[in-house]
Design a protein around this motif. Sequence first.
Motif, PDB file in Angstrom:
ATOM      1  N   PRO A 123       0.804  -1.226   0.000  1.00  0.00           N
ATOM      2  CA  PRO A 123       0.000   0.000   0.000  1.00  0.00           C
ATOM      3  C   PRO A 123       0.839   1.281   0.000  1.00  0.00           C
ATOM      4  O   PRO A 123       0.374   2.317  -0.440  1.00  0.00           O
ATOM      5  CB  PRO A 123      -0.838  -0.106   1.270  1.00  0.00           C
ATOM      6  CG  PRO A 123      -0.174  -1.112   2.117  1.00  0.00           C
ATOM      7  CD  PRO A 123       0.637  -1.994   1.226  1.00  0.00           C
ATOM      8  N   LEU A 124       2.073   1.219   0.503  1.00  0.00           N
ATOM      9  CA  LEU A 124       2.952   2.392   0.473  1.00  0.00           C
ATOM     10  C   LEU A 124       3.487   2.541  -0.945  1.00  0.00           C
ATOM     11  O   LEU A 124       4.186   1.661  -1.443  1.00  0.00           O
ATOM     12  CB  LEU A 124       4.104   2.219   1.463  1.00  0.00           C
ATOM     13  CG  LEU A 124       5.049   3.401   1.629  1.00  0.00           C
ATOM     14  CD1 LEU A 124       4.306   4.609   2.213  1.00  0.00           C
ATOM     15  CD2 LEU A 124       6.217   3.028   2.524  1.00  0.00           C
ATOM     16  N   PRO A 125       3.152   3.631  -1.630  1.00  0.00           N
ATOM     17  CA  PRO A 125       3.551   3.764  -3.031  1.00  0.00           C
ATOM     18  C   PRO A 125       5.070   3.747  -3.235  1.00  0.00           C
ATOM     19  O   PRO A 125       5.834   4.127  -2.350  1.00  0.00           O
ATOM     20  CB  PRO A 125       2.985   5.133  -3.435  1.00  0.00           C
ATOM     21  CG  PRO A 125       1.920   5.419  -2.446  1.00  0.00           C
ATOM     22  CD  PRO A 125       2.346   4.756  -1.172  1.00  0.00           C
ATOM     23  N   LYS A 126       5.456   3.305  -4.400  1.00  0.00           N
ATOM     24  CA  LYS A 126       6.871   3.260  -4.773  1.00  0.00           C
ATOM     25  C   LYS A 126       7.471   4.664  -4.688  1.00  0.00           C
ATOM     26  O   LYS A 126       6.844   5.648  -5.065  1.00  0.00           O
ATOM     27  CB  LYS A 126       7.013   2.738  -6.205  1.00  0.00           C
ATOM     28  CG  LYS A 126       8.434   2.750  -6.707  1.00  0.00           C
ATOM     29  CD  LYS A 126       8.526   2.218  -8.127  1.00  0.00           C
ATOM     30  CE  LYS A 126       9.961   2.291  -8.621  1.00  0.00           C
ATOM     31  NZ  LYS A 126      10.132   1.587  -9.872  1.00  0.00           N
ATOM     32  N   GLY A 127       8.681   4.731  -4.149  1.00  0.00           N
ATOM     33  CA  GLY A 127       9.415   5.983  -4.126  1.00  0.00           C
ATOM     34  C   GLY A 127       9.129   6.885  -2.946  1.00  0.00           C
ATOM     35  O   GLY A 127       9.689   7.971  -2.859  1.00  0.00           O
ATOM     36  N   ILE A 128       8.258   6.459  -2.021  1.00  0.00           N
ATOM     37  CA  ILE A 128       7.996   7.278  -0.833  1.00  0.00           C
ATOM     38  C   ILE A 128       9.176   7.086   0.120  1.00  0.00           C
ATOM     39  O   ILE A 128       9.468   5.966   0.534  1.00  0.00           O
ATOM     40  CB  ILE A 128       6.680   6.854  -0.138  1.00  0.00           C
ATOM     41  CG1 ILE A 128       5.497   7.031  -1.073  1.00  0.00           C
ATOM     42  CG2 ILE A 128       6.481   7.619   1.165  1.00  0.00           C
ATOM     43  CD1 ILE A 128       5.151   8.453  -1.391  1.00  0.00           C
ATOM     44  N   THR A 180       4.354   8.807   4.398  1.00  0.00           N
ATOM     45  CA  THR A 180       5.251   9.175   5.489  1.00  0.00           C
ATOM     46  C   THR A 180       5.276  10.687   5.609  1.00  0.00           C
ATOM     47  O   THR A 180       4.828  11.397   4.719  1.00  0.00           O
ATOM     48  CB  THR A 180       6.684   8.670   5.227  1.00  0.00           C
ATOM     49  OG1 THR A 180       7.196   9.320   4.062  1.00  0.00           O
ATOM     50  CG2 THR A 180       6.736   7.173   5.062  1.00  0.00           C
ATOM     51  N   ASN A 181       5.820  11.160   6.703  1.00  0.00           N
ATOM     52  CA  ASN A 181       6.027  12.587   6.896  1.00  0.00           C
ATOM     53  C   ASN A 181       7.442  12.778   7.406  1.00  0.00           C
ATOM     54  O   ASN A 181       7.676  12.770   8.615  1.00  0.00           O
ATOM     55  CB  ASN A 181       5.004  13.157   7.878  1.00  0.00           C
ATOM     56  CG  ASN A 181       5.088  14.669   7.974  1.00  0.00           C
ATOM     57  OD1 ASN A 181       6.030  15.278   7.478  1.00  0.00           O
ATOM     58  ND2 ASN A 181       4.112  15.263   8.613  1.00  0.00           N
ATOM     59  N   PRO A 182       8.404  12.945   6.502  1.00  0.00           N
ATOM     60  CA  PRO A 182       9.798  13.073   6.921  1.00  0.00           C
ATOM     61  C   PRO A 182      10.057  14.241   7.867  1.00  0.00           C
ATOM     62  O   PRO A 182      11.038  14.240   8.594  1.00  0.00           O
ATOM     63  CB  PRO A 182      10.550  13.267   5.601  1.00  0.00           C
ATOM     64  CG  PRO A 182       9.665  12.648   4.575  1.00  0.00           C
ATOM     65  CD  PRO A 182       8.265  12.903   5.053  1.00  0.00           C
ATOM     66  N   ALA A 183       9.169  15.220   7.893  1.00  0.00           N
ATOM     67  CA  ALA A 183       9.351  16.355   8.792  1.00  0.00           C
ATOM     68  C   ALA A 183       9.266  15.952  10.260  1.00  0.00           C
ATOM     69  O   ALA A 183       9.712  16.686  11.137  1.00  0.00           O
ATOM     70  CB  ALA A 183       8.315  17.428   8.481  1.00  0.00           C
ATOM     71  N   LEU A 184       8.684  14.782  10.550  1.00  0.00           N
ATOM     72  CA  LEU A 184       8.552  14.331  11.933  1.00  0.00           C
ATOM     73  C   LEU A 184       9.819  13.683  12.488  1.00  0.00           C
ATOM     74  O   LEU A 184       9.870  13.350  13.666  1.00  0.00           O
ATOM     75  CB  LEU A 184       7.379  13.345  12.053  1.00  0.00           C
ATOM     76  CG  LEU A 184       6.002  13.914  11.769  1.00  0.00           C
ATOM     77  CD1 LEU A 184       4.947  12.827  11.878  1.00  0.00           C
ATOM     78  CD2 LEU A 184       5.687  15.068  12.699  1.00  0.00           C
ATOM     79  N   ARG A 185      10.815  13.490  11.628  1.00  0.00           N
ATOM     80  CA  ARG A 185      12.062  12.891  12.117  1.00  0.00           C
ATOM     81  C   ARG A 185      12.705  13.786  13.155  1.00  0.00           C
ATOM     82  O   ARG A 185      12.728  15.003  13.026  1.00  0.00           O
ATOM     83  CB  ARG A 185      13.076  12.719  10.980  1.00  0.00           C
ATOM     84  CG  ARG A 185      12.875  11.525  10.160  1.00  0.00           C
ATOM     85  CD  ARG A 185      13.986  11.394   9.141  1.00  0.00           C
ATOM     86  NE  ARG A 185      14.314  12.691   8.582  1.00  0.00           N
ATOM     87  CZ  ARG A 185      15.543  13.091   8.326  1.00  0.00           C
ATOM     88  NH1 ARG A 185      16.550  12.330   8.575  1.00  0.00           N
ATOM     89  NH2 ARG A 185      15.759  14.278   7.812  1.00  0.00           N
ATOM     90  N   GLY A 186      13.252  13.173  14.174  1.00  0.00           N
ATOM     91  CA  GLY A 186      13.980  13.941  15.166  1.00  0.00           C
ATOM     92  C   GLY A 186      15.366  14.291  14.662  1.00  0.00           C
ATOM     93  O   GLY A 186      15.823  13.767  13.642  1.00  0.00           O
ATOM     94  N   PRO A 187      16.071  15.189  15.356  1.00  0.00           N
ATOM     95  CA  PRO A 187      17.427  15.542  14.944  1.00  0.00           C
ATOM     96  C   PRO A 187      18.360  14.345  15.054  1.00  0.00           C
ATOM     97  O   PRO A 187      18.232  13.526  15.962  1.00  0.00           O
ATOM     98  CB  PRO A 187      17.839  16.652  15.914  1.00  0.00           C
ATOM     99  CG  PRO A 187      16.850  16.612  17.014  1.00  0.00           C
ATOM    100  CD  PRO A 187      15.636  15.894  16.534  1.00  0.00           C
ATOM    101  N   LYS A 188      19.247  14.236  14.106  1.00  0.00           N
ATOM    102  CA  LYS A 188      20.267  13.168  14.079  1.00  0.00           C
ATOM    103  C   LYS A 188      19.657  11.777  13.989  1.00  0.00           C
ATOM    104  O   LYS A 188      20.236  10.808  14.455  1.00  0.00           O
ATOM    105  CB  LYS A 188      21.185  13.248  15.303  1.00  0.00           C
ATOM    106  CG  LYS A 188      21.919  14.538  15.455  1.00  0.00           C
ATOM    107  CD  LYS A 188      23.015  14.648  14.456  1.00  0.00           C
ATOM    108  CE  LYS A 188      23.814  15.899  14.708  1.00  0.00           C
ATOM    109  NZ  LYS A 188      24.792  16.157  13.715  1.00  0.00           N
TER     110      LYS A 188
END
Length: 185
Positions: free
Chosen positions: A43-48, A80-88
Amino acid sequence: MIWLGDFNHHHPLWEEERNEHLIDYNAAQPLMDLLADYGMNQPLPKGIPTLQSSSSGNWTQPDNVFCTDHSMDFFTACGTNPALRGPKTDHVPILKTDWDKCKETSTARLDTRPAPSPLVTDEEFQSAARNLALTLDETISETVPLSKPNPHSKRWWTRELTLLRRQVNKASHLAYKMRGLPLHP
């Protein structure tokens, strides 16, 4: 059935063409065999992107979501929402919650939904599935906090390691105190 996690494999079915250099067909083959054996879809599209390499900054997709045919209809969106990644960090952070509060909240919300009854038609089933999904989504939004990792923390450090380090420090301190006793081990 739904499988999700860090599968740590790159394959053209989910990886962007620009990451072709990462693809190792032999390493991914056991996963591909399992996906075929269980009839799993993606279900997660290719390239995400699900991971950003710490060294090169390149975005890849070693994390993935797979599900059986009958589970695919339950996905309205998958991303996904890459902005939610924590620092480092290279992956999106894992969520944690107070499960007792989560259970109480979901029970209270389920009590406001129509009472369970035999589902005879497809429409009744779809309505019940939507109600359940909405309840879970509301519960998660209310009770599951986003982690706020310390920018100086080490991702691999665990509470168990802290306890072991304390034991080592105590043993080291005792050994230092007893250093003058020739028969002390």
